[in-house]
Design a protein around this motif. Sequence first.
Motif, short mmCIF file in Angstrom:
data_model
loop_
_atom_site.label_atom_id
_atom_site.label_comp_id
_atom_site.label_asym_id
_atom_site.label_seq_id
_atom_site.Cartn_x
_atom_site.Cartn_y
_atom_site.Cartn_z
N ALA A 186 -4.28 0.60 -4.82
CA ALA A 186 -5.18 1.00 -4.39
C ALA A 186 -6.19 0.03 -3.46
CB ALA A 186 -4.79 1.99 -3.50
N GLU A 187 -7.53 0.29 -4.47
CA GLU A 187 -8.55 -0.63 -3.96
C GLU A 187 -8.41 -2.06 -3.60
OE1 GLU A 187 -12.89 -0.77 -3.22
OE2 GLU A 187 -11.45 0.66 -3.74
N TYR A 188 -7.79 -2.15 -4.11
CA TYR A 188 -7.41 -3.91 -4.36
C TYR A 188 -6.39 -4.39 -3.35
CZ TYR A 188 -6.17 -8.68 -6.87
OH TYR A 188 -6.18 -9.66 -6.90
N ILE A 189 -5.80 -3.31 -2.90
CA ILE A 189 -4.87 -3.55 -1.65
C ILE A 189 -5.61 -4.23 -0.30
CG2 ILE A 189 -3.38 -2.81 -0.01
CD1 ILE A 189 -2.32 -4.14 -1.31
N TYR A 190 -6.80 -2.39 -0.92
CA TYR A 190 -7.88 -2.47 1.00
C TYR A 190 -9.35 -3.86 0.58
CZ TYR A 190 -12.16 -1.18 2.53
OH TYR A 190 -14.09 -0.66 2.39
N GLU A 191 -9.39 -4.49 -0.55
CA GLU A 191 -9.71 -5.52 -0.41
C GLU A 191 -9.09 -7.20 -0.11
OE1 GLU A 191 -11.80 -6.21 -4.30
OE2 GLU A 191 -13.06 -4.08 -3.96
N ALA A 200 5.57 -3.19 -5.30
CA ALA A 200 3.96 -3.63 -4.50
C ALA A 200 3.49 -4.92 -4.93
CB ALA A 200 3.37 -1.94 -5.38
N TYR A 201 3.78 -5.24 -6.32
CA TYR A 201 3.12 -6.65 -6.88
C TYR A 201 3.97 -7.22 -5.81
CZ TYR A 201 -0.23 -5.04 -11.13
OH TYR A 201 -1.15 -4.93 -11.09
N ASN A 202 5.03 -7.39 -5.87
CA ASN A 202 5.40 -8.39 -5.32
C ASN A 202 5.49 -7.90 -3.87
OD1 ASN A 202 6.91 -9.26 -7.47
ND2 ASN A 202 8.97 -7.98 -6.67
N TYR A 203 5.10 -7.84 -3.14
CA TYR A 203 4.94 -7.76 -1.46
C TYR A 203 3.49 -8.39 -1.96
CZ TYR A 203 8.13 -4.63 0.03
OH TYR A 203 9.80 -3.87 0.32
N LEU A 204 2.77 -7.84 -2.59
CA LEU A 204 0.72 -8.54 -2.50
C LEU A 204 1.23 -9.69 -2.77
CD1 LEU A 204 -1.72 -7.62 -2.19
CD2 LEU A 204 -1.70 -7.12 -5.07
N GLU A 231 1.02 -1.67 0.05
CA GLU A 231 0.53 0.03 -0.03
C GLU A 231 0.91 1.26 0.58
OE1 GLU A 231 -2.73 2.50 2.88
OE2 GLU A 231 -3.23 -0.23 3.55
N ILE A 232 1.96 1.50 0.49
CA ILE A 232 2.34 2.55 0.99
C ILE A 232 3.11 2.75 -0.37
CG2 ILE A 232 4.47 3.22 1.75
CD1 ILE A 232 3.92 1.93 4.63
N GLU A 233 3.86 1.57 -0.85
CA GLU A 233 4.94 1.35 -1.97
C GLU A 233 3.55 2.31 -3.60
OE1 GLU A 233 7.97 1.09 -5.27
OE2 GLU A 233 7.81 1.53 -3.00
N ASN A 234 2.61 2.01 -3.50
CA ASN A 234 2.15 2.19 -4.18
C ASN A 234 1.24 3.50 -4.39
OD1 ASN A 234 -0.18 1.61 -6.57
ND2 ASN A 234 -1.27 2.45 -4.91
N SER A 235 1.53 4.09 -2.88
CA SER A 235 0.71 5.75 -2.65
C SER A 235 2.24 6.27 -3.01
CB SER A 235 0.26 5.47 -1.44
OG SER A 235 0.48 6.73 -0.56
N LEU A 236 3.27 6.07 -2.68
CA LEU A 236 4.38 7.09 -3.27
C LEU A 236 4.52 6.92 -4.83
CD1 LEU A 236 6.58 6.41 0.41
CD2 LEU A 236 4.86 8.59 0.11
N ASN A 237 4.73 5.67 -5.58
CA ASN A 237 5.22 5.64 -6.48
C ASN A 237 4.46 5.10 -6.96
OD1 ASN A 237 7.90 6.45 -5.43
ND2 ASN A 237 8.05 4.32 -4.60
N GLY A 238 3.32 4.62 -7.81
CA GLY A 238 2.43 3.58 -8.05
C GLY A 238 2.34 2.22 -7.82
N GLY A 278 -1.35 -5.09 -14.91
CA GLY A 278 -1.76 -3.21 -15.31
C GLY A 278 -2.33 -2.81 -14.93
N MET A 279 -2.91 -2.73 -13.51
CA MET A 279 -3.71 -1.43 -12.39
C MET A 279 -2.86 -0.31 -12.34
SD MET A 279 -5.64 -4.23 -9.11
CE MET A 279 -3.97 -4.58 -8.87
N THR A 280 -4.23 0.31 -12.48
CA THR A 280 -3.93 1.98 -12.29
C THR A 280 -3.65 1.96 -10.62
OG1 THR A 280 -5.80 2.40 -11.66
CG2 THR A 280 -5.16 2.97 -14.15
#
Length: 398
Positions: free
Chosen positions: A324-329, A298-302, A286-293, A317-319
């Motif tokens: 961010a929504e995917y991480i939330y779910e 970010a994908y590797n952590y998830l 979540e943090i990596e996506n927030s700061l850098n997309g 290919g997510m925006t």
Amino acid sequence: PFYQGIFRSNVLIAELEGREFISEEETARKELIAEAKFLRSWSFFNLIQLFGDVPMPLKPAITAEEAQLPRTPIADVYQQIILDLQEAETNLPSDKRSATQIGRPIQATAKFLLAKVYLTMAGLPLQDSSAMTLAESKLQEVIGLEDTSQGYSLLASYEDAIRVDNNDERIFAIQQTQSTASQGTAFGHVWGSANRLNNPGLGQTHGGFTEDFYNSFDATDTRRDVTMSYSYVDRDGVTRTYKDDNYPERHGIYQNKYIDIDQEAVNGDPDMIVYRYSDALLMAAEIENSLNGPTITAYNYLNRVRFRALASDAPAGMTQTEFAEYIYEERFKELSFEFQEIYDIRRLGKVEEVLSQHPENITWSPPNTAYNTNFNLWPLPVSEVRANPNITENNPGW
């Protein structure tokens, strides 16, 4: 319970600060103060997320008047939380605890909680723009200790991560046991499946999951059936399956994380999970996506978390918004019934969204609860407001 913990922490801190011992006793004194400050910070962190501005006692009250403190603004409470955790991080033991002290915090526990505090400060209501970078820096210290005696690990089995107490993935849990009176949990009873436990009359079915949530998991995802009891055999040998005659739809799908078949009402053995290392990995994504997309990092952590659960990789290919929504779910799938849901919903500004979902599944009266801005915080208990002349009003709308 949170203020009881704060009071006890304050008593210990007041008794031990300002004293000095020799050798190992001095080290133990500093560690005990650090542990008390960790628990105090964790308690305040929960309180401000639930109630907003709250009284902030930092020493034990001797009289009733000393206990009647005004509410302290959230931002000021956060600063005290940070100070407590920084001291805890310095003075707690670096290595994992021995068998006689198992479950107690270490330096990495304080680092993780400090990272979570910063991440929460970046969201509502503070929206502190500097906090996300602080969260990243502190969380990377936790991840850098992975698989060492000073850190945590992602277990190979999701079920083991849930069922085995004090395993290497557990960052913090509330210790429970049947072997000591009044030291067990009621979770398996209060939130338990009907007629499942050995003792008759247990399993109060105080809530459940929606079928939509159940169906949102991959069929191979091991988290689904560890988290939920879609079908189970009761104490009479009867198989109960969701929405059949013995398993009403209005109950929802019962939780399956806290199960102790031989428990009585309030003496279940399973520890109450608060934080696990998989949470740290999802926070990192979540943090990596927030700061850098949605970077490869970010994908590797998830996907580490999803791979462990035998779920498919997250869609490529997510925006940034979609990720961010995917991480939330994903946090719901990984961490349900681990005391994270309400805090995620609030810090991400999703209270209204959540209340609008699935009104058809809420079959009690009234059938649905329309959103109101006052739902972003719980009301202060009326008994506390009436007993404290320095609290002149409740939260807005209450």
